[in-house]
Design a protein around this motif. Structure first.
Motif, PDB file in Angstrom:
ATOM      1  N   ASP A  52       0.744  -1.329  -0.080  1.00 66.88           N
ATOM      2  CA  ASP A  52       0.240  -0.025   0.178  1.00 66.88           C
ATOM      3  C   ASP A  52       0.949   1.360  -0.053  1.00 66.88           C
ATOM      4  O   ASP A  52       0.525   2.350  -0.433  1.00 66.88           O
ATOM      5  N   PHE A  53       1.810   1.351   0.676  1.00 67.90           N
ATOM      6  CA  PHE A  53       3.078   2.360   0.952  1.00 67.90           C
ATOM      7  C   PHE A  53       3.616   2.554  -0.488  1.00 67.90           C
ATOM      8  O   PHE A  53       3.663   3.732  -1.046  1.00 67.90           O
ATOM      9  N   GLU A  54       3.826   1.409  -1.127  1.00 63.76           N
ATOM     10  CA  GLU A  54       4.537   1.685  -2.355  1.00 63.76           C
ATOM     11  C   GLU A  54       3.587   2.004  -3.528  1.00 63.76           C
ATOM     12  O   GLU A  54       3.948   2.908  -4.465  1.00 63.76           O
ATOM     13  N   LEU A  55       2.531   1.819  -3.502  1.00 61.06           N
ATOM     14  CA  LEU A  55       1.129   2.336  -4.222  1.00 61.06           C
ATOM     15  C   LEU A  55       1.247   3.542  -4.027  1.00 61.06           C
ATOM     16  O   LEU A  55       0.938   4.393  -4.808  1.00 61.06           O
ATOM     17  N   ALA A  56       1.050   4.029  -2.863  1.00 58.88           N
ATOM     18  CA  ALA A  56       0.912   5.381  -2.736  1.00 58.88           C
ATOM     19  C   ALA A  56       2.110   6.409  -3.330  1.00 58.88           C
ATOM     20  O   ALA A  56       1.674   7.474  -3.762  1.00 58.88           O
ATOM     21  N   ARG A  57       3.347   5.614  -3.004  1.00 60.48           N
ATOM     22  CA  ARG A  57       4.255   6.422  -3.539  1.00 60.48           C
ATOM     23  C   ARG A  57       4.224   6.621  -5.259  1.00 60.48           C
ATOM     24  O   ARG A  57       4.533   7.707  -5.752  1.00 60.48           O
ATOM     25  N   ARG A  58       3.574   5.909  -5.816  1.00 60.77           N
ATOM     26  CA  ARG A  58       3.556   5.937  -7.351  1.00 60.77           C
ATOM     27  C   ARG A  58       2.332   6.849  -7.568  1.00 60.77           C
ATOM     28  O   ARG A  58       2.325   7.505  -8.655  1.00 60.77           O
ATOM     29  N   VAL A  59       1.419   6.881  -6.910  1.00 64.28           N
ATOM     30  CA  VAL A  59       0.188   7.525  -7.037  1.00 64.28           C
ATOM     31  C   VAL A  59       0.260   9.106  -6.546  1.00 64.28           C
ATOM     32  O   VAL A  59      -0.030   9.963  -7.438  1.00 64.28           O
ATOM     33  N   TYR A  60       0.827   9.469  -5.524  1.00 59.82           N
ATOM     34  CA  TYR A  60       0.953  10.842  -4.934  1.00 59.82           C
ATOM     35  C   TYR A  60       2.208  11.501  -5.028  1.00 59.82           C
ATOM     36  O   TYR A  60       2.924  10.993  -4.805  1.00 59.82           O
ATOM     37  N   VAL A  82       8.741   0.115  13.900  1.00 62.07           N
ATOM     38  CA  VAL A  82      10.004   0.704  13.482  1.00 62.07           C
ATOM     39  C   VAL A  82      10.210   0.395  12.024  1.00 62.07           C
ATOM     40  O   VAL A  82      10.582   1.296  11.155  1.00 62.07           O
ATOM     41  N   GLU A  83      10.009  -0.743  11.476  1.00 59.51           N
ATOM     42  CA  GLU A  83      10.041  -1.209  10.007  1.00 59.51           C
ATOM     43  C   GLU A  83       9.124  -0.405   9.579  1.00 59.51           C
ATOM     44  O   GLU A  83       9.393   0.176   8.327  1.00 59.51           O
ATOM     45  N   ILE A  84       7.721  -0.159   9.870  1.00 61.09           N
ATOM     46  CA  ILE A  84       6.674   0.498   8.996  1.00 61.09           C
ATOM     47  C   ILE A  84       7.184   2.286   9.031  1.00 61.09           C
ATOM     48  O   ILE A  84       7.158   2.730   7.867  1.00 61.09           O
ATOM     49  N   LEU A  85       7.910   2.421  10.101  1.00 59.42           N
ATOM     50  CA  LEU A  85       8.150   4.072  10.105  1.00 59.42           C
ATOM     51  C   LEU A  85       9.399   4.196   8.960  1.00 59.42           C
ATOM     52  O   LEU A  85       9.551   5.182   8.447  1.00 59.42           O
ATOM     53  N   GLY A  86      10.322   3.190   9.144  1.00 56.73           N
ATOM     54  CA  GLY A  86      11.249   3.221   8.095  1.00 56.73           C
ATOM     55  C   GLY A  86      10.834   3.340   6.750  1.00 56.73           C
ATOM     56  O   GLY A  86      11.540   3.973   5.926  1.00 56.73           O
ATOM     57  N   LEU A  87       9.836   2.332   6.418  1.00 57.99           N
ATOM     58  CA  LEU A  87       9.330   2.562   5.192  1.00 57.99           C
ATOM     59  C   LEU A  87       8.743   3.828   4.702  1.00 57.99           C
ATOM     60  O   LEU A  87       8.982   4.192   3.689  1.00 57.99           O
ATOM     61  N   VAL A  88       8.172   4.384   5.510  1.00 58.33           N
ATOM     62  CA  VAL A  88       7.187   5.582   5.478  1.00 58.33           C
ATOM     63  C   VAL A  88       8.442   6.857   4.976  1.00 58.33           C
ATOM     64  O   VAL A  88       8.167   7.335   4.161  1.00 58.33           O
ATOM     65  N   TYR A  89       9.347   6.795   5.943  1.00 57.58           N
ATOM     66  CA  TYR A  89       9.982   7.874   5.666  1.00 57.58           C
ATOM     67  C   TYR A  89      11.106   7.812   4.558  1.00 57.58           C
ATOM     68  O   TYR A  89      11.673   8.487   3.776  1.00 57.58           O
ATOM     69  N   GLY A  90      11.275   6.330   4.227  1.00 54.41           N
ATOM     70  CA  GLY A  90      12.429   6.121   3.077  1.00 54.41           C
ATOM     71  C   GLY A  90      11.477   6.450   1.864  1.00 54.41           C
ATOM     72  O   GLY A  90      12.147   7.027   1.022  1.00 54.41           O
ATOM     73  N   LEU A  91      10.043   6.151   1.698  1.00 54.56           N
ATOM     74  CA  LEU A  91       9.338   6.336   0.367  1.00 54.56           C
ATOM     75  C   LEU A  91       9.039   7.614   0.309  1.00 54.56           C
ATOM     76  O   LEU A  91       8.824   8.242  -0.741  1.00 54.56           O
ATOM     77  N   PHE A  92       8.905   8.341   1.553  1.00 55.42           N
ATOM     78  CA  PHE A  92       8.247   9.817   1.598  1.00 55.42           C
ATOM     79  C   PHE A  92       9.334  10.814   2.239  1.00 55.42           C
ATOM     80  O   PHE A  92       8.945  11.067   3.416  1.00 55.42           O
ATOM     81  N   PRO A  93      10.296  11.020   1.637  1.00 59.10           N
ATOM     82  CA  PRO A  93      11.212  12.014   2.457  1.00 59.10           C
ATOM     83  C   PRO A  93      11.010  13.236   3.090  1.00 59.10           C
ATOM     84  O   PRO A  93      11.162  13.986   3.713  1.00 59.10           O
ATOM     85  N   GLU A  94       9.720  13.729   2.136  1.00 63.42           N
ATOM     86  CA  GLU A  94       9.049  14.899   2.570  1.00 63.42           C
ATOM     87  C   GLU A  94       7.793  15.080   3.662  1.00 63.42           C
ATOM     88  O   GLU A  94       7.443  15.887   4.205  1.00 63.42           O
ATOM     89  N   CYS A  95       7.784  13.647   4.143  1.00 67.66           N
ATOM     90  CA  CYS A  95       6.925  13.468   5.043  1.00 67.66           C
ATOM     91  C   CYS A  95       7.063  14.377   6.474  1.00 67.66           C
ATOM     92  O   CYS A  95       8.503  14.084   6.830  1.00 67.66           O
TER      93      CYS A  95
END
Length: 289
Positions: A52-60, A82-95
């Motif tokens: 879902d996070f990877e899809l969001a990165r492609r869409v938004y 911790v893994e989820i947070l790493g995924l979020v900030y890794g995919l969305f550095p602007e977060c």
């Protein structure tokens, strides 16, 4: 994005990316609530969360805020979060912000080291339901915790560096306990001193135990003016300097916004104006959760 069942988020997360990392509510027994009655509490598979996070990165183009759903995301293992947070900030550095709902139980289960680790990895704030500071009301509403339990959980979150947003519910004490509900809730908030306090107004949801009690006459709802008197009493007793106070939810009869304790007199003046008929209240048909 894929969602299971009904999905809820705090009003302040209206423009956030919402991804379920758990399903449902870990308690799911409160007598006034039907939010997660369509599912059992469960951990969502990590591979689905990642997809879902990877899809969001492609869409938004930009994702500045992320809300981790459902009703008690903090109940996941710390390593998972911790893994989820790493995924979020890794995919969305602007977060700029990641938040979630937390329960008194999940805050109790997590060690202070765990909470500080999650804060260091980018979990900025948790939302927790106090609902009432009156133990008689909490017991009647099957909250599963005493006021002291909830206060201790909130204090722990703040001690570990997490911003804390707390909700309370006007009218939850009924005609029988409205004074204790107001004063004891003010005391609980004063002891936690949350960063944010949202005051909702009770609405009766079909199929809940509360709906049955109202129908049978064992629970008497407050009138709109009685709700205002209760809020007035709460504000007269609360001492939580710096807490951003909001009673601007769709359920509220009167919109109130300010910062405690500095705006107390202004807020009380607005309530007095409404009690005297100089400010209109929201009609019942416009109220919603």
């Amino acid at each position: 994005m894929r969602y299971k069942g009904k999905v809820y988020r705090p009003p302040s997360e209206a423009y956030s990316l919402i991804v379920q990392v758990t399903y449902g509510c870990s308690h799911n027994k409160c007598a006034f609530c039907d939010m997660y009655d369509d599912k059992h509490f469960a951990m969502r598979p990590m591979d689905e969360i990642r997809e879902d996070f990877e899809l969001a990165r492609r869409v938004y183009r930009r994702v500045e805020r992320v809300f981790l759903a459902d009703g008690d995301a903090l109940m996941r293992k710390t390593a998972d979060l911790v893994e989820i947070l790493g995924l979020v900030y890794g995919l969305f550095p602007e977060c700029e912000r990641v938040t979630c709902y937390a329960s008194p139980t999940s805050l109790q289960i997590k060690s202070e080291d765990d909470l500080r680790l999650l804060r260091s990895k980018g979990l900025q704030m948790v939302y927790m339901g106090l609902e009432s500071g009156c133990d008689a009301v909490l017991e009647k509403m099957q909250k599963g915790h005493t006021a002291a339990d909830i206060v201790a959980a909130g204090q722990k979150a703040r001690r570990c560096g997490l911003a804390l947003s707390v909700t309370a519910i006007s009218g939850l004490g009924s005609v029988e306990h409205w004074r204790e509900h107001a004063v004891d809730t003010a005391r609980a908030v004063s002891e936690m001193k949350p960063d944010y306090l949202g005051l909702l107004t009770l609405m009766v949801e079909p199929g809940t135990p509360l709906e049955k009690w109202v129908r049978e006459g064992s629970f008497t709802l407050l009138s709109p003016l009685e709700v205002l008197k209760e809020t007035e009493l709460f504000l007269q007793h609360v001492d939580s300097e710096g807490t951003v106070f909001r009673a601007n939810h769709a359920s509220n009869y009167l919109t109130l916004k300010g910062t405690l304790n500095g705006d107390r007199d202004t807020l009380l003046g607005q309530i007095a104006a409404a009690l005297e008929g100089r400010r209109d209240l929201k009609p019942e048909f416009l109220r919603a959760l």
